[in-house]
Design a protein around this motif. Structure first.
Motif, PDB file in Angstrom:
ATOM      1  N   GLU A  22      -4.168  -4.197  -8.028  1.00  0.00           N
ATOM      2  CA  GLU A  22      -5.488  -3.577  -7.885  1.00  0.00           C
ATOM      3  C   GLU A  22      -6.575  -4.483  -8.453  1.00  0.00           C
TER       4      GLU A  22
ATOM      5  N   GLN B 244      -2.550  -3.853 -13.685  1.00  0.00           N
ATOM      6  CA  GLN B 244      -3.468  -2.787 -13.290  1.00  0.00           C
ATOM      7  C   GLN B 244      -4.488  -2.512 -14.383  1.00  0.00           C
TER       8      GLN B 244
ATOM      9  N   VAL C 111       0.852  -1.180   0.000  1.00  0.00           N
ATOM     10  CA  VAL C 111       0.000   0.000   0.000  1.00  0.00           C
ATOM     11  C   VAL C 111       0.891   1.233   0.000  1.00  0.00           C
TER      12      VAL C 111
ATOM     13  N   HIS D 196      -5.246  -0.414  -3.318  1.00  0.00           N
ATOM     14  CA  HIS D 196      -5.625   0.958  -3.006  1.00  0.00           C
ATOM     15  C   HIS D 196      -6.738   0.957  -1.972  1.00  0.00           C
TER      16      HIS D 196
ATOM     17  N   SER E  77      -0.094   6.959  -4.824  1.00  0.00           N
ATOM     18  CA  SER E  77       0.263   6.777  -6.230  1.00  0.00           C
ATOM     19  C   SER E  77       1.664   7.314  -6.479  1.00  0.00           C
TER      20      SER E  77
END
Length: 588
Positions: A510, A429, A380, A541, A383
């Motif tokens: 993700e 992703q 985690v 996220h 960005s």
């Protein structure tokens, strides 16, 4: 991108032409067949012209009826039919040669792109590569189907026809011999300008294709920011530039054809004048003069055809510049390590790993952590903190600048990439689905998987229910990039694909993006239920995703600033506790 106006050096042009000729070796047999059929077709002109000249002479000067020359006319008709068949056969053989060479070049390009790997693809524009693989290779078609066979025929046939013309009329033979070089000379002079224009044309096409592809990919973003009209205007201007460039190429091509036709007509006219005057003064017989006049246009025809096809050579050289540049791109060094990992080989470790995409701009700095066999670890962080870069390094899609990544006691740098790829599964992703059935997309990483195995993977990814409701179920055909499915459905199909592949490491980037809360919770439960012999790296996220992990790593500016169980980090005062507080405050 190379400048649009920079002419190609003459040595480079010759080298590219040599490369194109060497690629023709794979289609040697069909090319020889096309040349042989074309040469025989040309030689049949001699008996056809002789029989026609004799028939006309017999009717006009010997006052014979058509019945007397009917056998000759029947033979002429037979020869004409045979020539038509030979011409058709030569075309088929030439097209087969061209198809074989283009297929070989496309296979070489695909293999090269695969060998260069994702790191190379990340630096390229998708539209540029797509244009190269499609239009760029197709531009070589006329070089192999028309230019090479015609050049060989043009080298042989005029000389063979002169061997029949000289014994009949040496004066006409001398005229043809002197006029023949004019066509290749002017063809080369005009071709120099065409070469530069074709290079410019292909570079413009590459730029326009790449830009158009990028605009289509980012259309939703452009519309969101109100920039779609500006993008459309830019595409319009690029299209107009390409149209003008195309017209310049056509203008030179038409000029080339005009010059070739002029010299061909001039050569035939000179032969006709000389034959006419010599017939008038009785220096040549009508049969010989007519035979030479019938062969004179056919003498220039292969030279004119070669000149007409000369622009195919220029076009192929312009297109091959980018093809050769890609094929000669140095490949990343492939480690000559062990062929495969031993079964159950230990803990996966990052040992002081640093990485940067550009010099002086580190993305990861001396990070160190371990993933035990069967452990679920969540990454985690904000960005840009380096989470996806960790995944790329772990999958072998990039190499650390310093430090090392080990599986047990084995450095990943010493493992053959194919061997490590077989041991890892990845859901990126932005997952990509391909045109085909849903079953084919899920089976991508495990081609031999049975339908029950596919269904179990889809059930684990919460994709089975919506797939079962489709008219054709798992045989439903979708478009490129999952056209026909929603964003959440695409991610669930991609997750099923990742879960189906037998692997010791599963990387999920993700996995719950674009999913509603209920489906996301089901997928978290599916991850928890995974067999304990699979290690999972979960880039999250949503903090709910991280809470399902055994251990959490918190990244900030390329460094691991926290590590521990979810409960331990929540109870602390670090980044994760702050993120958790903000998340729950926002949810409330």
């Amino acid at each position: 991108m190379t400048s649009h106006k920079a002419p190609m050096p003459r040595g480079v042009s010759r080298a590219l032409d040599g490369w194109l000729r060497r690629r023709a070796a794979i289609a040697k047999q069909p090319l020889r067949g096309a040349i042989l059929l074309g040469a025989v077709n040309g030689l049949l002109l001699v008996p056809e012209a002789w029989l026609l000249a004799r028939s006309i002479t017999a009717v006009v000067f010997q006052h014979r009826g058509l019945a007397a020359v009917a056998p000759s006319l029947a033979i002429i008709l037979g020869i004409a039919l045979l020539r038509a068949l030979l011409s058709h056969g030569a075309t088929i053989a030439a097209m087969a040669a061209s198809t074989r060479v283009k297929t070989d070049i496309r296979h070489a390009l695909h293999a090269k792109i695969a060998a260069l790997g994702p790191g190379f693809l990340g630096t390229q524009r998708s539209g540029d590569l797509a244009s190269l693989l499609v239009e760029g290779v197709d531009a070589l078609d006329n070089y192999y189907a028309a230019y090479l066979p015609q050049m060989a025929v043009a080298t042989f046939l005029p000389v063979a026809l002169l061997a029949f013309i000289f014994p009949v009329d040496w004066v006409s033979g001398i005229i043809l011999l002197l006029g023949a070089p004019l066509i290749p000379i002017f063809m080369i002079l005009i071709g120099r300008g065409t070469e530069r224009l074709n290079q410019t044309q292909w570079r413009r096409l590459a730029l326009m294709s790449a830009h158009f592809f990028d605009v289509v990919e980012g259309l939703s973003t452009l519309k969101l920011f109100g920039a779609s009209r500006d993008a459309a205007g830019l595409i319009g201007r690029m299209s107009e530039d390409y149209r003008l460039s195309t017209m310049r190429v056509l203008r030179v091509a038409f000029l080339s054809s005009l010059v070739l036709e002029f010299f061909t007509t001039l050569g035939v006219a000179v032969i006709a004048v000389f034959v006419g005057f010599r017939l008038y003064y009785g220096e040549i017989q009508f049969l010989a003069g007519l035979f030479v006049l019938l062969l004179a246009p056919e003498f220039f025809r292969p030279l004119r055809a070669m000149g007409t096809q000369y622009h195919a050579r220029m076009e192929a050289i312009g297109a091959s510049e980018r093809i050769v540049a890609l094929l000669e791109t140095p490949e990343p060094e492939t480690p000559a390590g062990v062929a495969a990992l031993p079964a159950g080989s230990g803990i996966l470790r990052f040992e002081q790993v640093s990485f940067s995409y550009a010099p002086g701009e580190p993305v990861l700095e001396a990070i160190q952590f371990a993933i035990a066999r069967g452990e679920r670890v969540a990454l985690v962080g904000p960005s840009g903190s380096g989470k996806s870069t960790v995944a790329r390094l772990l999958l072998g899609l990039a190499r650390p600048d310093s430090g090392r990544i080990t599986q047990g006691d084995i450095d990943l740098a010493s493992i053959a990439p194919d061997a490590w790829f077989r041991e890892s599964s990845w859901m990126p992703q932005r997952p990509t689905l391909f045109a085909g059935t849903l079953a084919e997309n899920i089976r991508l990483g495990a081609p031999d998987a049975s339908m029950p195995e596919i269904i179990r993977a889809a059930e684990a990814a919460e994709a089975h229910l919506f797939i079962s409701c489709l008219p054709h179920g798992y045989e439903t055909v979708i478009g490129e990039r999952g056209q026909g499915l929603s964003g959440g459905e695409i991610r669930r199909v991609a997750l099923a694909r990742a879960l189906l592949k037998p692997a010791r490491l599963l990387v999920l980037d993700e996995a719950e993006a674009s999913l509603d809360a209920e489906t996301a919770s089901l997928i978290r439960a599916a991850i928890v239920r995974l067999p304990r012999d699979i290690s999972v790296l979960l880039i999250a996220h949503r903090l709910e995703s991280a809470e399902a992990a055994d251990r959490i790593l918190v990244l900030r500016q390329g460094r691991i600033v926290e590590e521990g169980t979810p409960a331990t980090l929540r109870a602390g005062t670090g980044d994760y506790a702050a993120m958790s507080a903000l998340y729950h405050e926002g949810a409330a």
